[in-house]
Design a protein around this motif. Structure first.
Motif, PDB file in Angstrom:
ATOM      1  N   UNK A  53       6.939  -5.126  10.006  1.00  0.00           N
ATOM      2  CA  UNK A  53       5.776  -5.638   9.284  1.00  0.00           C
ATOM      3  C   UNK A  53       5.636  -4.937   7.935  1.00  0.00           C
ATOM      4  N   UNK A  54       5.798  -3.609   7.928  1.00  0.00           N
ATOM      5  CA  UNK A  54       5.691  -2.864   6.680  1.00  0.00           C
ATOM      6  C   UNK A  54       6.779  -3.293   5.702  1.00  0.00           C
ATOM      7  N   UNK A  55       7.975  -3.543   6.202  1.00  0.00           N
ATOM      8  CA  UNK A  55       9.064  -3.964   5.326  1.00  0.00           C
ATOM      9  C   UNK A  55       8.756  -5.344   4.747  1.00  0.00           C
ATOM     10  N   UNK A  56       8.227  -6.247   5.569  1.00  0.00           N
ATOM     11  CA  UNK A  56       7.904  -7.578   5.074  1.00  0.00           C
ATOM     12  C   UNK A  56       6.825  -7.528   4.004  1.00  0.00           C
ATOM     13  N   UNK A  57       5.812  -6.700   4.198  1.00  0.00           N
ATOM     14  CA  UNK A  57       4.751  -6.608   3.204  1.00  0.00           C
ATOM     15  C   UNK A  57       5.270  -6.028   1.902  1.00  0.00           C
ATOM     16  N   UNK A  58       6.132  -5.026   1.981  1.00  0.00           N
ATOM     17  CA  UNK A  58       6.618  -4.406   0.754  1.00  0.00           C
ATOM     18  C   UNK A  58       7.592  -5.317   0.018  1.00  0.00           C
ATOM     19  N   UNK A  59       8.176  -6.276   0.715  1.00  0.00           N
ATOM     20  CA  UNK A  59       9.119  -7.166   0.045  1.00  0.00           C
ATOM     21  C   UNK A  59       8.417  -8.122  -0.910  1.00  0.00           C
ATOM     22  N   UNK A  60       7.097  -8.259  -0.789  1.00  0.00           N
ATOM     23  CA  UNK A  60       6.356  -9.132  -1.703  1.00  0.00           C
ATOM     24  C   UNK A  60       5.896  -8.385  -2.949  1.00  0.00           C
ATOM     25  N   UNK A  61       6.073  -7.076  -2.977  1.00  0.00           N
ATOM     26  CA  UNK A  61       5.664  -6.296  -4.132  1.00  0.00           C
ATOM     27  C   UNK A  61       6.667  -6.469  -5.258  1.00  0.00           C
ATOM     28  N   UNK A  62       6.166  -6.488  -6.463  1.00  0.00           N
ATOM     29  CA  UNK A  62       7.024  -6.662  -7.632  1.00  0.00           C
ATOM     30  C   UNK A  62       6.837  -5.486  -8.580  1.00  0.00           C
ATOM     31  N   UNK A  63       7.921  -4.932  -9.112  1.00  0.00           N
ATOM     32  CA  UNK A  63       7.783  -3.836 -10.068  1.00  0.00           C
ATOM     33  C   UNK A  63       7.234  -4.345 -11.397  1.00  0.00           C
TER      34      UNK A  63
END
Length: 125
Positions: free
Chosen positions: A29-39
Motif C-alpha cells: 500500500x505504501x509503495x502504491x501511494x508513493x508511486x503517485x508522487x511526482x518530483x
C-alpha cells in the motif's frame, strides 16, 4: 515501519505468521501511494499548510494532556469525535449528568490552561 519492527516481522515470516501478510499488505500500500508522487524542480520557501494550524493543534494537545484522564476522555468524545451526551455517557459508563458536569469543568480548565494563547492563534488564522 521501523527497521526493528520490520526485522521482527521478517523473522516471523519464516514460520508462516499472519503478521507477515499484514506487513506485505502495508508495504505494498505504501509503495502504491508513493508511486503517485511526482518530483518538483523547486521546493517552496514557505511550507504549505492545508489543514488547521499545527501550532494551535500542539497547544490544544498539550492542554488536553494536563487534564485528568476522565475529563480528557469526555472532551475528546464530546468535541473531538462529536458524540452526543448520551453516546459519551454510554461509552464511559457514567450518567449523562456526569458527562455534562465533567465537560463543563474540563472546558473551564482548558480555558484557564490556554489563557490568551488561544486568542493569538484564532486572530492570526
Amino acid at each position: 515501519m521501523s527497521p526493528s519492527a520490520f526485522a521482527a516481522l521478517h523473522a516471523r515470516a519464516s514460520r508462516g505468521s499472519y503478521d507477515c501478510c499484514w506487513a506485505r499488505t502495508f508495504l505494498t500500500y505504501r509503495r502504491r501511494r508513493s508511486s503517485t508522487e511526482r518530483p518538483v524542480a523547486d521546493l517552496p520557501d514557505v511550507p504549505l499548510v492545508t489543514g488547521p494550524d499545527p501550532l494551535l493543534r500542539l497547544a490544544l494537545l498539550q492542554a488536553l494532556a494536563r487534564l485528568p484522564p476522565k475529563d480528557r476522555a469526555v472532551v475528546v468524545l464530546r468535541y473531538w469525535e462529536d458524540r452526543s451526551i448520551e453516546e459519551t455517557a454510554e461509552a464511559m459508563q457514567i450518567s449523562s449528568s456526569a458527562v455534562r458536569t465533567r465537560a463543563s469543568r474540563a472546558l473551564a480548565r482548558l480555558r484557564t490552561l490556554l489563557g490568551g494563547s488561544l486568542v493569538e492563534f484564532v486572530v492570526a488564522g
